[in-house]
Design a protein around this motif. Structure first.
Motif, PDB file in Angstrom:
ATOM      1  N   LEU A  96       0.825  -1.204   0.000  1.00  0.00           N
ATOM      2  CA  LEU A  96       0.000   0.000   0.000  1.00  0.00           C
ATOM      3  C   LEU A  96       0.860   1.254   0.000  1.00  0.00           C
ATOM      4  O   LEU A  96       0.525   2.240  -0.657  1.00  0.00           O
ATOM      5  CB  LEU A  96      -0.924   0.019   1.220  1.00  0.00           C
ATOM      6  CG  LEU A  96      -1.931  -1.121   1.355  1.00  0.00           C
ATOM      7  CD1 LEU A  96      -2.877  -0.837   2.512  1.00  0.00           C
ATOM      8  CD2 LEU A  96      -2.732  -1.308   0.073  1.00  0.00           C
ATOM      9  N   ALA A  97       1.962   1.231   0.758  1.00  0.00           N
ATOM     10  CA  ALA A  97       2.855   2.388   0.788  1.00  0.00           C
ATOM     11  C   ALA A  97       3.459   2.632  -0.590  1.00  0.00           C
ATOM     12  O   ALA A  97       3.641   3.780  -1.010  1.00  0.00           O
ATOM     13  CB  ALA A  97       3.953   2.179   1.832  1.00  0.00           C
ATOM     14  N   ALA A  98       3.738   1.544  -1.309  1.00  0.00           N
ATOM     15  CA  ALA A  98       4.317   1.668  -2.653  1.00  0.00           C
ATOM     16  C   ALA A  98       3.275   2.065  -3.679  1.00  0.00           C
ATOM     17  O   ALA A  98       3.598   2.753  -4.660  1.00  0.00           O
ATOM     18  CB  ALA A  98       4.982   0.348  -3.056  1.00  0.00           C
ATOM     19  N   ASP A  99       2.034   1.660  -3.467  1.00  0.00           N
ATOM     20  CA  ASP A  99       0.971   1.952  -4.430  1.00  0.00           C
ATOM     21  C   ASP A  99      -0.327   2.266  -3.685  1.00  0.00           C
ATOM     22  O   ASP A  99      -1.131   1.380  -3.423  1.00  0.00           O
ATOM     23  CB  ASP A  99       0.768   0.760  -5.365  1.00  0.00           C
ATOM     24  CG  ASP A  99      -0.250   1.046  -6.470  1.00  0.00           C
ATOM     25  OD1 ASP A  99      -0.754   2.197  -6.535  1.00  0.00           O
ATOM     26  OD2 ASP A  99      -0.543   0.125  -7.256  1.00  0.00           O
TER      27      ASP A  99
ATOM     28  N   LEU B 179      -4.021   0.894  -4.096  1.00  0.00           N
ATOM     29  CA  LEU B 179      -4.492  -0.378  -3.547  1.00  0.00           C
ATOM     30  C   LEU B 179      -5.259  -0.204  -2.236  1.00  0.00           C
ATOM     31  O   LEU B 179      -5.848  -1.160  -1.739  1.00  0.00           O
ATOM     32  CB  LEU B 179      -3.308  -1.323  -3.306  1.00  0.00           C
ATOM     33  CG  LEU B 179      -2.476  -1.726  -4.533  1.00  0.00           C
ATOM     34  CD1 LEU B 179      -1.278  -2.561  -4.091  1.00  0.00           C
ATOM     35  CD2 LEU B 179      -3.327  -2.489  -5.537  1.00  0.00           C
ATOM     36  N   ILE B 180      -5.242   0.989  -1.678  1.00  0.00           N
ATOM     37  CA  ILE B 180      -5.863   1.213  -0.377  1.00  0.00           C
ATOM     38  C   ILE B 180      -7.352   0.865  -0.356  1.00  0.00           C
ATOM     39  O   ILE B 180      -7.821   0.226   0.600  1.00  0.00           O
ATOM     40  CB  ILE B 180      -5.612   2.661   0.107  1.00  0.00           C
ATOM     41  CG1 ILE B 180      -4.129   2.840   0.434  1.00  0.00           C
ATOM     42  CG2 ILE B 180      -6.482   2.999   1.312  1.00  0.00           C
ATOM     43  CD1 ILE B 180      -3.740   4.257   0.825  1.00  0.00           C
TER      44      ILE B 180
ATOM     45  N   ALA C 267      -5.606  -8.356  -2.078  1.00  0.00           N
ATOM     46  CA  ALA C 267      -5.938  -8.564  -3.483  1.00  0.00           C
ATOM     47  C   ALA C 267      -7.222  -9.375  -3.643  1.00  0.00           C
ATOM     48  O   ALA C 267      -7.640  -9.679  -4.753  1.00  0.00           O
ATOM     49  CB  ALA C 267      -4.786  -9.274  -4.198  1.00  0.00           C
ATOM     50  N   ARG C 268      -7.879  -9.702  -2.539  1.00  0.00           N
ATOM     51  CA  ARG C 268      -9.049 -10.576  -2.577  1.00  0.00           C
ATOM     52  C   ARG C 268     -10.229  -9.942  -3.314  1.00  0.00           C
ATOM     53  O   ARG C 268     -10.991 -10.617  -3.982  1.00  0.00           O
ATOM     54  CB  ARG C 268      -9.464 -10.936  -1.146  1.00  0.00           C
ATOM     55  CG  ARG C 268     -10.628 -11.908  -1.071  1.00  0.00           C
ATOM     56  CD  ARG C 268     -11.093 -12.066   0.376  1.00  0.00           C
ATOM     57  NE  ARG C 268     -10.059 -12.604   1.244  1.00  0.00           N
ATOM     58  CZ  ARG C 268      -9.862 -13.902   1.436  1.00  0.00           C
ATOM     59  NH1 ARG C 268     -10.628 -14.794   0.832  1.00  0.00           N
ATOM     60  NH2 ARG C 268      -8.916 -14.302   2.260  1.00  0.00           N
ATOM     61  N   LYS C 269     -10.430  -8.626  -3.141  1.00  0.00           N
ATOM     62  CA  LYS C 269     -11.607  -7.923  -3.665  1.00  0.00           C
ATOM     63  C   LYS C 269     -12.894  -8.625  -3.209  1.00  0.00           C
ATOM     64  O   LYS C 269     -13.682  -9.113  -4.018  1.00  0.00           O
ATOM     65  CB  LYS C 269     -11.574  -7.837  -5.189  1.00  0.00           C
ATOM     66  CG  LYS C 269     -10.370  -7.086  -5.749  1.00  0.00           C
ATOM     67  CD  LYS C 269     -10.442  -6.952  -7.256  1.00  0.00           C
ATOM     68  CE  LYS C 269      -9.176  -6.321  -7.811  1.00  0.00           C
ATOM     69  NZ  LYS C 269      -8.933  -4.954  -7.330  1.00  0.00           N
TER      70      LYS C 269
END
Length: 205
Positions: free
Chosen positions: A71-74, A77-78, A139-141
Protein backbone atom coordinates in the motif's frame (compact mmCIF):
# COMPACT_ATOMS: atom_id res chain seq x y z
CA UNK A 1 -27.93 17.44 25.20
CA UNK A 2 -31.50 18.53 25.94
CA UNK A 3 -30.32 21.87 27.34
CA UNK A 4 -28.13 22.48 24.30
CA UNK A 5 -31.01 21.71 21.93
CA UNK A 6 -33.25 24.17 23.79
CA UNK A 7 -30.54 26.82 23.61
CA UNK A 8 -30.10 26.32 19.88
CA UNK A 9 -33.84 26.55 19.31
CA UNK A 10 -33.78 29.98 20.94
CA UNK A 11 -30.60 31.13 19.20
CA UNK A 12 -29.62 28.97 16.20
CA UNK A 13 -26.00 29.16 15.13
CA UNK A 14 -23.90 28.08 12.15
CA UNK A 15 -23.47 24.50 13.32
CA UNK A 16 -24.79 21.02 12.57
CA UNK A 17 -27.08 20.88 15.62
CA UNK A 18 -28.77 24.11 14.57
CA UNK A 19 -29.14 22.67 11.08
CA UNK A 20 -31.12 19.72 12.44
CA UNK A 21 -33.22 22.00 14.61
CA UNK A 22 -34.15 24.36 11.78
CA UNK A 23 -34.61 21.63 9.14
CA UNK A 24 -38.09 20.68 8.01
CA UNK A 25 -39.50 17.44 6.62
CA UNK A 26 -42.80 17.94 4.78
CA UNK A 27 -43.14 21.28 6.53
CA UNK A 28 -42.56 19.90 10.04
CA UNK A 29 -39.53 20.42 12.24
CA UNK A 30 -37.87 17.59 14.11
CA UNK A 31 -38.90 17.06 17.74
CA UNK A 32 -36.23 17.40 20.43
CA UNK A 33 -36.08 13.61 20.80
CA UNK A 34 -35.57 13.17 17.04
CA UNK A 35 -32.78 15.74 17.01
CA UNK A 36 -31.10 14.07 19.99
CA UNK A 37 -31.29 10.58 18.44
CA UNK A 38 -29.98 11.84 15.09
CA UNK A 39 -27.01 13.55 16.73
CA UNK A 40 -26.32 10.46 18.85
CA UNK A 41 -26.36 8.29 15.72
CA UNK A 42 -23.91 10.62 13.99
CA UNK A 43 -21.58 10.58 16.99
CA UNK A 44 -21.64 6.79 17.27
CA UNK A 45 -21.42 6.04 13.54
CA UNK A 46 -19.38 8.99 12.35
CA UNK A 47 -16.88 9.25 15.18
CA UNK A 48 -16.85 6.19 17.44
CA UNK A 49 -17.27 3.53 14.73
CA UNK A 50 -15.00 5.30 12.25
CA UNK A 51 -12.17 5.81 14.74
CA UNK A 52 -12.55 2.19 15.85
CA UNK A 53 -12.29 0.87 12.32
CA UNK A 54 -9.30 3.10 11.52
CA UNK A 55 -7.54 1.53 14.49
CA UNK A 56 -8.43 -1.96 13.26
CA UNK A 57 -7.24 -1.12 9.74
CA UNK A 58 -3.91 0.16 11.06
CA UNK A 59 -3.64 -2.95 13.24
CA UNK A 60 -4.22 -5.22 10.23
CA UNK A 61 -1.45 -3.45 8.33
CA UNK A 62 0.90 -3.60 11.33
CA UNK A 63 0.31 -7.35 11.57
CA UNK A 64 0.70 -7.87 7.80
CA UNK A 65 3.83 -5.94 6.77
CA UNK A 66 3.81 -7.22 3.17
CA UNK A 67 0.36 -5.72 2.68
CA UNK A 68 1.42 -2.48 4.36
CA UNK A 69 4.48 -2.13 2.13
CA UNK A 70 2.37 -2.81 -0.96
CA UNK A 71 0.00 0.00 0.00
CA UNK A 72 2.85 2.39 0.79
CA UNK A 73 4.32 1.67 -2.65
CA UNK A 74 0.97 1.95 -4.43
CA UNK A 75 -1.75 3.93 -2.59
CA UNK A 76 -4.22 2.99 -5.34
CA UNK A 77 -4.49 -0.38 -3.55
CA UNK A 78 -5.86 1.21 -0.38
CA UNK A 79 -9.58 0.86 -1.32
CA UNK A 80 -9.14 -2.90 -1.77
CA UNK A 81 -7.33 -3.09 1.59
CA UNK A 82 -10.23 -1.26 3.25
CA UNK A 83 -12.73 -3.79 1.87
CA UNK A 84 -10.59 -6.72 2.97
CA UNK A 85 -10.19 -5.19 6.44
CA UNK A 86 -13.96 -4.73 6.69
CA UNK A 87 -14.28 -8.45 5.95
CA UNK A 88 -11.32 -9.75 7.91
CA UNK A 89 -11.59 -7.80 11.15
CA UNK A 90 -14.70 -5.68 11.04
CA UNK A 91 -15.51 -3.35 13.93
CA UNK A 92 -19.25 -4.14 13.80
CA UNK A 93 -19.49 -7.71 15.08
CA UNK A 94 -23.16 -8.42 15.71
CA UNK A 95 -26.65 -6.96 15.97
CA UNK A 96 -29.94 -8.30 17.28
CA UNK A 97 -32.97 -8.25 14.99
CA UNK A 98 -36.60 -9.41 15.04
CA UNK A 99 -37.81 -11.39 12.03
CA UNK A 100 -40.77 -9.94 10.15
CA UNK A 101 -41.42 -13.14 8.17
CA UNK A 102 -40.66 -16.85 8.28
CA UNK A 103 -37.17 -17.75 7.06
CA UNK A 104 -35.29 -21.01 6.50
CA UNK A 105 -31.50 -20.94 6.26
CA UNK A 106 -29.21 -23.97 6.09
CA UNK A 107 -31.98 -26.25 7.31
CA UNK A 108 -32.85 -24.02 10.27
CA UNK A 109 -36.47 -22.81 10.39
CA UNK A 110 -37.07 -19.39 11.97
CA UNK A 111 -40.46 -17.74 12.32
CA UNK A 112 -41.73 -14.19 12.22
CA UNK A 113 -41.37 -12.63 15.65
CA UNK A 114 -38.27 -14.65 16.54
CA UNK A 115 -35.28 -12.66 17.74
CA UNK A 116 -32.07 -13.54 15.93
CA UNK A 117 -28.46 -12.48 16.29
CA UNK A 118 -26.70 -11.46 13.10
CA UNK A 119 -23.03 -12.23 13.72
CA UNK A 120 -21.28 -10.20 11.05
CA UNK A 121 -17.77 -11.11 12.16
CA UNK A 122 -18.54 -14.81 11.73
CA UNK A 123 -20.32 -14.34 8.40
CA UNK A 124 -17.30 -12.46 7.05
CA UNK A 125 -15.17 -15.55 7.78
CA UNK A 126 -17.63 -18.00 6.17
CA UNK A 127 -15.63 -20.21 3.80
CA UNK A 128 -18.74 -20.78 1.69
CA UNK A 129 -18.49 -17.12 0.70
CA UNK A 130 -14.77 -16.38 1.12
CA UNK A 131 -12.15 -19.03 0.26
CA UNK A 132 -9.37 -19.29 2.85
CA UNK A 133 -11.26 -16.79 5.04
CA UNK A 134 -8.69 -16.52 7.83
CA UNK A 135 -6.05 -15.14 5.46
CA UNK A 136 -5.71 -11.35 5.13
CA UNK A 137 -5.40 -10.70 1.40
CA UNK A 138 -5.69 -7.15 0.06
CA UNK A 139 -5.94 -8.56 -3.48
CA UNK A 140 -9.05 -10.58 -2.58
CA UNK A 141 -11.61 -7.92 -3.66
CA UNK A 142 -14.27 -9.43 -1.38
CA UNK A 143 -17.86 -9.16 -2.47
CA UNK A 144 -20.77 -9.55 -0.08
CA UNK A 145 -18.96 -8.81 3.18
CA UNK A 146 -21.05 -7.37 6.01
CA UNK A 147 -18.59 -4.80 7.31
CA UNK A 148 -21.25 -2.14 6.71
CA UNK A 149 -24.27 -4.35 7.30
CA UNK A 150 -26.60 -4.97 4.38
CA UNK A 151 -30.03 -4.54 2.81
CA UNK A 152 -32.29 -2.16 4.76
CA UNK A 153 -29.74 -2.12 7.60
CA UNK A 154 -26.79 -1.06 5.43
CA UNK A 155 -24.72 1.79 6.88
CA UNK A 156 -25.90 5.12 5.48
CA UNK A 157 -22.44 6.60 5.84
CA UNK A 158 -20.51 3.76 4.19
CA UNK A 159 -19.23 5.81 1.25
CA UNK A 160 -18.14 8.68 3.51
CA UNK A 161 -16.45 6.18 5.85
CA UNK A 162 -14.58 4.62 2.93
CA UNK A 163 -13.41 8.06 1.79
CA UNK A 164 -12.31 9.04 5.30
CA UNK A 165 -10.40 5.75 5.74
CA UNK A 166 -8.70 6.11 2.37
CA UNK A 167 -7.61 9.68 3.13
CA UNK A 168 -6.35 8.73 6.59
CA UNK A 169 -4.39 5.73 5.29
CA UNK A 170 -2.85 7.76 2.46
CA UNK A 171 -1.59 10.29 5.00
CA UNK A 172 -0.44 7.66 7.51
CA UNK A 173 1.50 5.61 4.97
CA UNK A 174 3.04 8.69 3.38
CA UNK A 175 4.38 9.75 6.78
CA UNK A 176 4.95 6.29 8.30
CA UNK A 177 5.48 3.64 5.60
CA UNK A 178 7.08 1.36 8.20
CA UNK A 179 5.38 0.76 11.54
CA UNK A 180 4.70 -2.04 13.99
CA UNK A 181 2.50 -2.42 17.02
CA UNK A 182 4.08 -1.82 20.40
CA UNK A 183 1.88 -4.10 22.51
CA UNK A 184 1.57 -7.80 21.71
CA UNK A 185 -1.66 -8.09 23.71
CA UNK A 186 -4.01 -5.21 23.04
CA UNK A 187 -6.73 -3.93 25.37
CA UNK A 188 -10.06 -4.18 23.54
CA UNK A 189 -13.25 -2.19 23.98
CA UNK A 190 -15.47 -4.22 26.38
CA UNK A 191 -18.32 -4.84 23.93
CA UNK A 192 -19.70 -7.90 22.18
CA UNK A 193 -21.22 -5.73 19.42
CA UNK A 194 -18.19 -3.69 18.39
CA UNK A 195 -14.55 -4.69 18.11
CA UNK A 196 -11.77 -2.12 18.33
CA UNK A 197 -8.67 -1.58 20.45
CA UNK A 198 -8.94 0.78 23.41
CA UNK A 199 -5.59 2.09 22.19
CA UNK A 200 -3.14 1.18 19.45
CA UNK A 201 0.46 2.27 19.96
CA UNK A 202 2.66 2.07 16.88
CA UNK A 203 6.44 2.16 16.63
CA UNK A 204 7.85 3.89 13.55
CA UNK A 205 10.56 2.29 11.46
Amino acid sequence: AAELIRARRQAPGDDLLSGFITAEIDGEKLADREVQMTVTTLLMAGIESLSGFLSVLALNLADHPDARRALAADPALIPDAIEESLRFNTSAQRFRRCLTEDVELHGQRMRAGDFVMLVYGSANRDDRQFPDPDRYDIARKPRGHLGFGGATHACLGSMLARLACRTAMEELLARMPEFARVEADLPWVPSSNFRSPVRLELAVG
